[in-house]
Design an enzyme around this catalytic site. Structure first.
Site, PDB file in Angstrom:
ATOM      1  N   ASP A  57      38.856  42.816  40.104  1.00 29.36           N
ATOM      2  CA  ASP A  57      37.813  43.715  39.606  1.00 29.36           C
ATOM      3  C   ASP A  57      36.862  44.103  40.739  1.00 29.36           C
ATOM      4  OD1 ASP A  57      36.269  44.691  37.039  1.00 29.36           O
ATOM      5  OD2 ASP A  57      34.750  43.785  38.341  1.00 29.36           O
TER       6      ASP A  57
ATOM      7  N   TYR B 108      29.825  48.458  44.348  1.00 26.00           N
ATOM      8  CA  TYR B 108      29.775  47.199  45.122  1.00 26.00           C
ATOM      9  C   TYR B 108      29.916  47.455  46.622  1.00 26.00           C
ATOM     10  CZ  TYR B 108      30.847  45.105  40.518  1.00 26.00           C
ATOM     11  OH  TYR B 108      30.857  44.752  39.189  1.00 26.00           O
TER      12      TYR B 108
ATOM     13  N   LYS C 168      33.435  35.489  39.878  1.00 26.51           N
ATOM     14  CA  LYS C 168      33.450  35.819  41.312  1.00 26.51           C
ATOM     15  C   LYS C 168      33.459  34.504  42.083  1.00 26.51           C
ATOM     16  CE  LYS C 168      30.724  36.407  45.227  1.00 26.51           C
ATOM     17  NZ  LYS C 168      29.673  35.548  45.794  1.00 26.51           N
TER      18      LYS C 168
ATOM     19  N   THR D 246      34.214  32.947  46.245  1.00 29.08           N
ATOM     20  CA  THR D 246      34.446  33.302  47.640  1.00 29.08           C
ATOM     21  C   THR D 246      35.394  32.304  48.305  1.00 29.08           C
ATOM     22  OG1 THR D 246      32.175  34.091  47.611  1.00 29.08           O
ATOM     23  CG2 THR D 246      33.234  33.972  49.744  1.00 29.08           C
TER      24      THR D 246
ATOM     25  N   ASN E 222      38.681  27.894  39.542  1.00 28.13           N
ATOM     26  CA  ASN E 222      38.540  28.823  38.419  1.00 28.13           C
ATOM     27  C   ASN E 222      39.887  29.190  37.796  1.00 28.13           C
ATOM     28  OD1 ASN E 222      35.854  28.710  39.003  1.00 28.13           O
ATOM     29  ND2 ASN E 222      35.777  30.691  40.036  1.00 28.13           N
TER      30      ASN E 222
END
Ligand code: NAP
Length: 268
Positions: free
Chosen positions: A37, A42, A224, A226, A234
């Protein structure tokens, strides 16, 4: 209906450093993420495109979503067509799996804005139509003007903002609700109930929060992350099934917080 999207996708808001962003996207795809996404707003579509290219996954195995924005681009018919083209150019793809109206503010006008979305679907440039930050009245109006089915609604949803009315709408009208900020921007990870349940299942608070979000029929999450450790953690939430009793404990958390706001949002 079970959503055609995988329960866990990848969010990229504020993954702003181009090298880091490309690395996160590449790592995510290599770990098995298939739904990515992003948004023109962004400012990272080129980096997301670089990560996709580096991961070298077949294009038809990826589900790539971006959004047109009322301020960064504009929501008139011509602006939507121009911005969708520019997004595809930055992402290095010739079609999008999903294009969203990012916010129903500014020049948003259902018939005109979504008319441009229909045109993109007919031209085979966009596979599915999505909207974001709508309420049920705006969703009804969108469905009325669209010939294509409404595929997804992306909204903030986490243990401090369960969005029951919008979840019900997605179930009743059979589209996917894509939960953004599903970790409550990190704040769910220190909640006592969530930490307690994580200990009980010998897993992380992130997995518990995500498993709660995706325990709702038709709801998928786009956390989200990193680092590869967070990305892997996740993704693992897809295999965690919480007991009804633990789901109910999270339902009962009293805190209510919305983290993402903008002027003119339908709930204001
Ligand atoms: P979020 O996913 O709820 O939380 C992200 C935060 O949690 C980051 O600080 C991240 O840190 C941390 N984190 C991620 N996984 C973790 C783990 N396993 N353990 C510990 N910390 C972890 O927040 P969000 O970015 O607001 O929402 C997700 C995505 O939804 C966005 O990136 C964007 O794609 C979308 N979104 C859409 C809208 C819209 O208007 N449509 C609005 C907001 C967001 P690290 O980065 O260090 O891993």
């Amino acid at each position: 209906m079970v959503s055609p999207l995988p329960p866990i996708g990848l969010g990229t808001w504020e993954n702003d450093d181009p090298t880091q962003c490309a690395r996160s996207v590449r790592t995510a795809i290599e770990l098995g993420y298939r739904h990515v996404d992003t948004a023109e707003h962004y400012g990272n579509e080129s980096a997301v495109g670089d990560g996709i290219e580096e991961a070298d996954a077949p294009r038809d195995e990826l589900f790539l979503a971006t959004k047109v924005h009322p301020i960064s681009g504009g929501l008139t018919y011509d602006e939507v067509l121009e911005e969708a083209d520019a997004s595809m150019e930055r992402l290095g793809v010739d079609y999008l799996d999903l294009l969203y109206v990012h916010w129903p503010v500014g020049e948003y006008e259902a018939a005109e804005t979504l008319g441009a979305f229909e045109h993109l679907v007919e031209a085979d440039r966009v596979r599915h139509v999505g909207v974001s930050n709508f309420d049920v009245d705006l969703l009804d109006e969108a469905r009325e003007v669209l010939d294509s089915p409404l595929f997804a609604h992306q909204v903030e949803l986490h243990p401090f903002l369960p969005q029951r009315e919008l979840v019900e709408d997605a179930q009743r009208h059979e589209y996917t609700l894509v939960a953004y900020s599903p970790l409550a921007r990190g704040e769910a990870l220190t909640n006592e109930t969530i930490c307690d349940i994580a200990e009980q299942y010998e897993t992380s608070p992130a997995q518990v929060a995500l498993a709660w979000v995706t325990s709702h029929e038709n709801v998928v999450a786009i956390p989200k992350a990193t680092s590869s450790a967070h990305l892997e953690d996740n993704l693992g939430a897809a295999a965690l099934e919480l007991d009804d009793e633990d789901i109910a404990r999270i339902d009962d958390i009293e805190r209510r917080t919305r983290f993402v706001e903008r002027d003119g949002a339908p709930w204001q």
